[in-house]
Motif scaffolding. Sequence first.
Motif, PDB file in Angstrom:
ATOM      1  N   GLY A 153      -1.352  -4.381  38.098  1.00 14.09           N
ATOM      2  CA  GLY A 153      -2.683  -4.059  37.586  1.00 14.09           C
ATOM      3  C   GLY A 153      -3.745  -4.535  38.554  1.00 14.09           C
ATOM      4  N   ASP A 154      -4.589  -3.620  38.967  1.00 11.18           N
ATOM      5  CA  ASP A 154      -5.664  -3.936  39.913  1.00 11.18           C
ATOM      6  C   ASP A 154      -6.961  -4.090  39.123  1.00 11.18           C
ATOM      7  OD1 ASP A 154      -6.227  -3.774  43.035  1.00 11.18           O
ATOM      8  OD2 ASP A 154      -7.910  -2.812  42.026  1.00 11.18           O
ATOM      9  N   ILE A 155      -7.530  -5.290  39.097  1.00 10.11           N
ATOM     10  CA  ILE A 155      -8.775  -5.486  38.348  1.00 10.11           C
ATOM     11  C   ILE A 155      -9.917  -5.819  39.307  1.00 10.11           C
ATOM     12  CG2 ILE A 155      -7.479  -6.286  36.336  1.00 10.11           C
ATOM     13  CD1 ILE A 155      -8.613  -9.082  36.854  1.00 10.11           C
ATOM     14  N   PRO A 156     -11.081  -5.222  39.102  1.00 10.47           N
ATOM     15  CA  PRO A 156     -12.231  -5.520  39.958  1.00 10.47           C
ATOM     16  C   PRO A 156     -12.809  -6.886  39.627  1.00 10.47           C
ATOM     17  CG  PRO A 156     -12.899  -4.039  38.210  1.00 10.47           C
ATOM     18  CD  PRO A 156     -11.409  -4.217  38.075  1.00 10.47           C
ATOM     19  N   ILE A 157     -13.304  -7.578  40.635  1.00 12.29           N
ATOM     20  CA  ILE A 157     -13.880  -8.898  40.384  1.00 12.29           C
ATOM     21  C   ILE A 157     -15.128  -8.783  39.499  1.00 12.29           C
ATOM     22  CG2 ILE A 157     -15.234  -8.878  42.528  1.00 12.29           C
ATOM     23  CD1 ILE A 157     -14.805 -11.930  42.659  1.00 12.29           C
ATOM     24  N   TYR A 158     -15.902  -7.699  39.658  1.00 15.12           N
ATOM     25  CA  TYR A 158     -17.154  -7.548  38.916  1.00 15.12           C
ATOM     26  C   TYR A 158     -17.004  -6.612  37.724  1.00 15.12           C
ATOM     27  CZ  TYR A 158     -19.398  -9.839  42.894  1.00 15.12           C
ATOM     28  OH  TYR A 158     -19.752 -10.733  43.860  1.00 15.12           O
ATOM     29  N   VAL A 159     -17.942  -6.735  36.784  1.00 15.40           N
ATOM     30  CA  VAL A 159     -18.029  -5.810  35.656  1.00 15.40           C
ATOM     31  C   VAL A 159     -19.297  -4.982  35.827  1.00 15.40           C
ATOM     32  CG1 VAL A 159     -16.809  -7.410  34.143  1.00 15.40           C
ATOM     33  CG2 VAL A 159     -19.315  -7.397  34.156  1.00 15.40           C
ATOM     34  N   SER A 160     -19.419  -3.952  35.017  1.00 20.82           N
ATOM     35  CA  SER A 160     -20.581  -3.078  35.093  1.00 20.82           C
ATOM     36  C   SER A 160     -21.784  -3.703  34.394  1.00 20.82           C
ATOM     37  CB  SER A 160     -20.253  -1.734  34.448  1.00 20.82           C
ATOM     38  OG  SER A 160     -21.394  -0.912  34.376  1.00 20.82           O
ATOM     39  N   LEU A 161     -22.987  -3.414  34.901  1.00 22.41           N
ATOM     40  CA  LEU A 161     -24.200  -3.831  34.199  1.00 22.41           C
ATOM     41  C   LEU A 161     -24.253  -3.135  32.846  1.00 22.41           C
ATOM     42  CD1 LEU A 161     -26.968  -5.203  33.984  1.00 22.41           C
ATOM     43  CD2 LEU A 161     -27.938  -3.257  35.242  1.00 22.41           C
ATOM     44  N   ASP A 162     -23.918  -1.851  32.819  1.00 27.82           N
ATOM     45  CA  ASP A 162     -23.906  -1.070  31.583  1.00 27.82           C
ATOM     46  C   ASP A 162     -22.551  -1.267  30.905  1.00 27.82           C
ATOM     47  OD1 ASP A 162     -24.353   0.693  29.544  1.00 27.82           O
ATOM     48  OD2 ASP A 162     -24.173   2.501  30.764  1.00 27.82           O
ATOM     49  N   SER A 163     -22.364  -2.437  30.296  1.00 22.69           N
ATOM     50  CA  SER A 163     -21.088  -2.754  29.653  1.00 22.69           C
ATOM     51  C   SER A 163     -21.307  -3.709  28.497  1.00 22.69           C
ATOM     52  CB  SER A 163     -20.121  -3.400  30.660  1.00 22.69           C
ATOM     53  OG  SER A 163     -20.566  -4.692  31.024  1.00 22.69           O
ATOM     54  N   SER A 164     -20.342  -3.712  27.590  1.00 29.72           N
ATOM     55  CA  SER A 164     -20.404  -4.650  26.465  1.00 29.72           C
ATOM     56  C   SER A 164     -20.241  -6.079  26.957  1.00 29.72           C
ATOM     57  CB  SER A 164     -19.310  -4.328  25.445  1.00 29.72           C
ATOM     58  OG  SER A 164     -18.038  -4.360  26.033  1.00 29.72           O
ATOM     59  N   ASP A 165     -19.564  -6.279  28.083  1.00 30.88           N
ATOM     60  CA  ASP A 165     -19.383  -7.620  28.641  1.00 30.88           C
ATOM     61  C   ASP A 165     -20.732  -8.259  28.949  1.00 30.88           C
ATOM     62  OD1 ASP A 165     -16.439  -7.166  28.954  1.00 30.88           O
ATOM     63  OD2 ASP A 165     -17.147  -5.725  30.443  1.00 30.88           O
ATOM     64  N   THR A 166     -21.590  -7.491  29.623  1.00 33.70           N
ATOM     65  CA  THR A 166     -22.890  -8.018  30.038  1.00 33.70           C
ATOM     66  C   THR A 166     -23.830  -8.159  28.849  1.00 33.70           C
ATOM     67  OG1 THR A 166     -22.524  -6.723  32.054  1.00 33.70           O
ATOM     68  CG2 THR A 166     -24.646  -7.800  31.835  1.00 33.70           C
ATOM     69  N   TRP A 167     -23.806  -7.169  27.947  1.00 37.25           N
ATOM     70  CA  TRP A 167     -24.681  -7.207  26.772  1.00 37.25           C
ATOM     71  C   TRP A 167     -24.307  -8.351  25.826  1.00 37.25           C
ATOM     72  CZ3 TRP A 167     -23.373  -5.461  21.558  1.00 37.25           C
ATOM     73  CH2 TRP A 167     -24.469  -5.497  20.677  1.00 37.25           C
ATOM     74  N   ALA A 168     -23.002  -8.502  25.581  1.00 36.20           N
ATOM     75  CA  ALA A 168     -22.542  -9.497  24.612  1.00 36.20           C
ATOM     76  C   ALA A 168     -22.610 -10.925  25.149  1.00 36.20           C
ATOM     77  CB  ALA A 168     -21.119  -9.176  24.173  1.00 36.20           C
ATOM     78  N   SER A 169     -22.508 -11.087  26.467  1.00 38.37           N
ATOM     79  CA  SER A 169     -22.478 -12.432  27.065  1.00 38.37           C
ATOM     80  C   SER A 169     -23.382 -12.511  28.292  1.00 38.37           C
ATOM     81  CB  SER A 169     -21.042 -12.802  27.445  1.00 38.37           C
ATOM     82  OG  SER A 169     -20.173 -12.700  26.342  1.00 38.37           O
ATOM     83  N   PRO A 170     -24.696 -12.307  28.113  1.00 37.02           N
ATOM     84  CA  PRO A 170     -25.602 -12.312  29.267  1.00 37.02           C
ATOM     85  C   PRO A 170     -25.643 -13.650  30.000  1.00 37.02           C
ATOM     86  CG  PRO A 170     -26.843 -12.393  27.203  1.00 37.02           C
ATOM     87  CD  PRO A 170     -25.406 -12.114  26.846  1.00 37.02           C
ATOM     88  N   GLU A 171     -25.271 -14.723  29.288  1.00 40.05           N
ATOM     89  CA  GLU A 171     -25.293 -16.056  29.906  1.00 40.05           C
ATOM     90  C   GLU A 171     -24.280 -16.191  31.038  1.00 40.05           C
ATOM     91  OE1 GLU A 171     -22.300 -16.102  26.580  1.00 40.05           O
ATOM     92  OE2 GLU A 171     -24.353 -15.366  26.812  1.00 40.05           O
ATOM     93  N   LEU A 172     -23.307 -15.275  31.097  1.00 40.02           N
ATOM     94  CA  LEU A 172     -22.284 -15.330  32.139  1.00 40.02           C
ATOM     95  C   LEU A 172     -22.782 -14.811  33.485  1.00 40.02           C
ATOM     96  CD1 LEU A 172     -19.209 -13.873  30.173  1.00 40.02           C
ATOM     97  CD2 LEU A 172     -19.751 -16.284  30.568  1.00 40.02           C
TER      98      LEU A 172
END
Length: 261
Positions: A153-172
């Motif tokens: 499994g190849d996972i990118p180090i970064y996540v998208s700005l337009d994602s639930s990750d960023t919205w749900a946990s902006p402190e990260l």
Amino acid sequence: SFSTFAGNPYFIDLDELVKEGLLSEEECNSYDWGNNDQYIDYEKIYLSRFKILKIAYKRSDIGANKKFNAYCKKNSWWLHDYALYMSIKDFYGGKSWIEWPKEIRERREEALLKLEEKFEEEIEFYKYLQYLFFKQWNKLKSYANRKGISIIGDIPIYVSLDSSDTWASPELFQLNKECKPIAVAGCPPDAFSITGQLWGNPLYDWEYHRFTNYEWWIKRIEQSCQLYDIVRIDHFRGFDEYYSIPYGALTAENGTWEKGP
């Protein structure tokens, strides 16, 4: 991707749903998926895929499905935020969360409670899609492993700005008080590009991650290890040093290298 944890609903096998009696072949064939075996028409998939999956959802006795309820409980730490995010995103015509009304963008409790009530069915639908995806994925992985095949499994180090990750946990992430990025990811000019590469992903607030003992990253790798036999991070270099580009810049030329964790 709208989530680093969610599976892509495009990969859900409709034939499996036909076998389970949730769809008919006639229903599946009634949609226009495109007629070129060498070309995937993503617009047609986008316009049809969720409609037919909604039919399967309507026919599923979700309330009595113990496996579905167990899946939701086990993955509640990311699944509910993702399902709520997608429901809101649909309501606002696909707009990124940074364009949503302030009270939703900032996840004010009263606003979220109203939305959870308003989108109750949609939230359950998106949870159901994830249940289907991982049910089918685990079946496929087990088959491969029995045949002596390991999955990388190849996972990118970064996540998208337009994602639930960023919205749900902006402190990260390195975001300002308006929830907009302070700086974004990319790489500097080189022989391949005289202006560099402007990726636009939000950068991590590594001080916060250090404070939490890297809890989010540990969860991310842990889930990846459940999905794959071998995990490759693209690019691991970013943990040592990362290239930081001021938000709003049109190119990657004026970024700086910053020390990673």
